[in-house]
Design an enzyme around this catalytic site. Structure first.
Site, mmCIF file in Angstrom:
data_model
loop_
_atom_site.group_PDB
_atom_site.id
_atom_site.type_symbol
_atom_site.label_atom_id
_atom_site.label_comp_id
_atom_site.label_asym_id
_atom_site.label_seq_id
_atom_site.Cartn_x
_atom_site.Cartn_y
_atom_site.Cartn_z
ATOM 1 N N GLU A 208 0.825 -1.212 0.000
ATOM 2 C CA GLU A 208 0.000 0.000 0.000
ATOM 3 C C GLU A 208 0.858 1.261 0.000
ATOM 4 O OE1 GLU A 208 -3.090 0.311 -0.575
ATOM 5 O OE2 GLU A 208 -3.522 -1.833 -0.584
ATOM 6 N N ASP B 1 -10.152 5.337 -2.771
ATOM 7 C CA ASP B 1 -9.109 5.916 -3.626
ATOM 8 C C ASP B 1 -9.799 6.633 -4.786
ATOM 9 O OD1 ASP B 1 -9.988 3.926 -5.307
ATOM 10 O OD2 ASP B 1 -8.033 2.957 -5.563
ATOM 11 N N TYR C 1 -6.961 5.973 4.094
ATOM 12 C CA TYR C 1 -7.101 4.972 3.028
ATOM 13 C C TYR C 1 -6.236 3.740 3.341
ATOM 14 C CZ TYR C 1 -5.932 2.400 -1.095
ATOM 15 O OH TYR C 1 -5.698 1.351 -1.939
#
Ligand code: SF4
Length: 351
Positions: free
Chosen positions: A32, A133, A115
């Protein structure tokens, strides 16, 4: 039901990505952070490199920051690598190597925003936090005809509320992967195939013919130009040498090596360029070089900055009488082992 529909679509159409085959929070976190502001194709090779070079959070914590920056070289936005390293040290040394397992604790890690925390919490721990996103913003803005400009914390709260009603509480990880893939592969920014979309009946933007109006972008940020003059200073006696310096604290390129830099508010005119840069160099090195020539000019775009970098090549017969304290003379071959910014890497590759 929305979640069944999108998960069925994902089962048939979803992308196979290496970080999707694991529930190891360390690997998911690595992927990520690498994928923030990075295309999947480029991120994949860096992910594989990091997993190989730092197979556990302890390996990453025990590496030096310089080593981690070197592994990161070419990905840009180096604060991600510095934060990754600092958070790995925190997990390894303060938390006995146990990756945090609640949303709030994950969110408290350096460099982790809402996120990323939602992605790790749902993919690794099965917690029902929706990811948002750019692809998810687009899909939800169109499905519900939401005109709130995206990218602000106010928009994030609003879209999160909508997604909290939709998320599959039994399968939040797969739901999140499905919604991101659907936004990216089906509900594309331009020219999406709405007539063959599984949501064409319920999509308000499609019904009202406003698909490409949405989502509403935040007001664009004014991009500032910066003017850099980089000196490629070398001599060959007793051996081929180049001068570098390291970026200091509080800088986006903190810790990276680059060529000695002279930054100005406005570009220097061509007719006086060599004269002016020659004076700068004499002040720095205590003498004039044997040769001073104008090299390539490269443009480097960042989110809020465009850097115009003019390179000048200065050749001395041997080591000059003085150097600034922050400068370091290196054998050319040593440069390869140091982390350098993408701009300098581009220049050296072009030579
Ligand atoms: S109908 Fe079109 S705009 Fe609506 S969700 Fe499907 S692809 Fe996106």
């Amino acid at each position: 039901m929305f979640s069944d529909k999108i998960i069925n679509w994902y089962t048939e159409n979803g992308r196979q990505l290496p970080w999707r085959d694991t529930d190891n929070p360390y690997y998911i976190w690595l992927s990520e952070i690498i994928l923030q502001q990075t295309r999947i194709e480029q991120g994949r090779s860096y992910y594989e490199r990091f997993v190989k070079e730092y197979p556990t959070v302890s390996h990453l914590a025990e590496a030096s920051e310089e080593q981690v920056l070197k592994s990161w070289q070419g990905l840009g936005y180096y604060s991600r690598a510095r934060n990754l390293h600092a958070a790995a040290r925190h997990i390894a040394f303060d938390l006995d190597g146990m990756f945090p397992s609640t949303y709030e604790d994950i969110l408290s890690l350096k460099g982790v925003g809402r996120y990323t925390a939602a992605a790790i919490a749902s993919f690794a721990f099965g917690l029902p936090y929706p990811v948002i996103d750019g692809n998810v913003y687009r899909l939800i803005a169109r499905l519900y005809r939401i005109y709130t400009p995206v990218g602000t914390s106010q928009a994030y709260n609003k879209f999160e509320q909508v997604l909290m009603q939709l998320i599959d509480r039994e399968r939040p990880g797969i739901f999140n992967q499905a919604i991101m893939d659907f936004g990216s592969m089906q509900c594309k920014p331009l020219g999406c195939d709405c007539t063959n979309c599984i949501f064409r009946q319920e999509c308000l933007a499609y019904r009202d013919g406003v698909v490409e109006e949405l989502p509403i972008r935040p007001q664009s940020v004014k991009v500032k130009e910066r003017y850099f003059y980089y000196f490629d200073i070398r001599w060959n006696v007793p051996r081929p040498t180049i001068v570098v310096q390291q970026r200091g604290e509080g800088d986006i390129w903190q810790g990276l090596y680059e060529l000695p830099l002279y930054e100005v508010e406005r570009p220097i005119g061509d007719s006086v360029l060599l004269e002016r840069l020659g004076e700068v160099l004499r002040t720095w090195m205590g003498e004039a070089p044997r040769n001073l020539t104008v090299g390539p000019c490269l443009t480097h775009k960042l989110t809020h900055r465009t850097i115009k970098a003019q390179f000048v090549q200065a050749f001395f017969d041997c080591k000059p009488t003085k150097m600034l304290e922050k400068m370091r003379a290196l054998e050319l071959s040593e440069l390869k082992s140091l982390p350098i910014s993408r701009l300098i890497d581009r220049y050296l590759s072009e030579l």
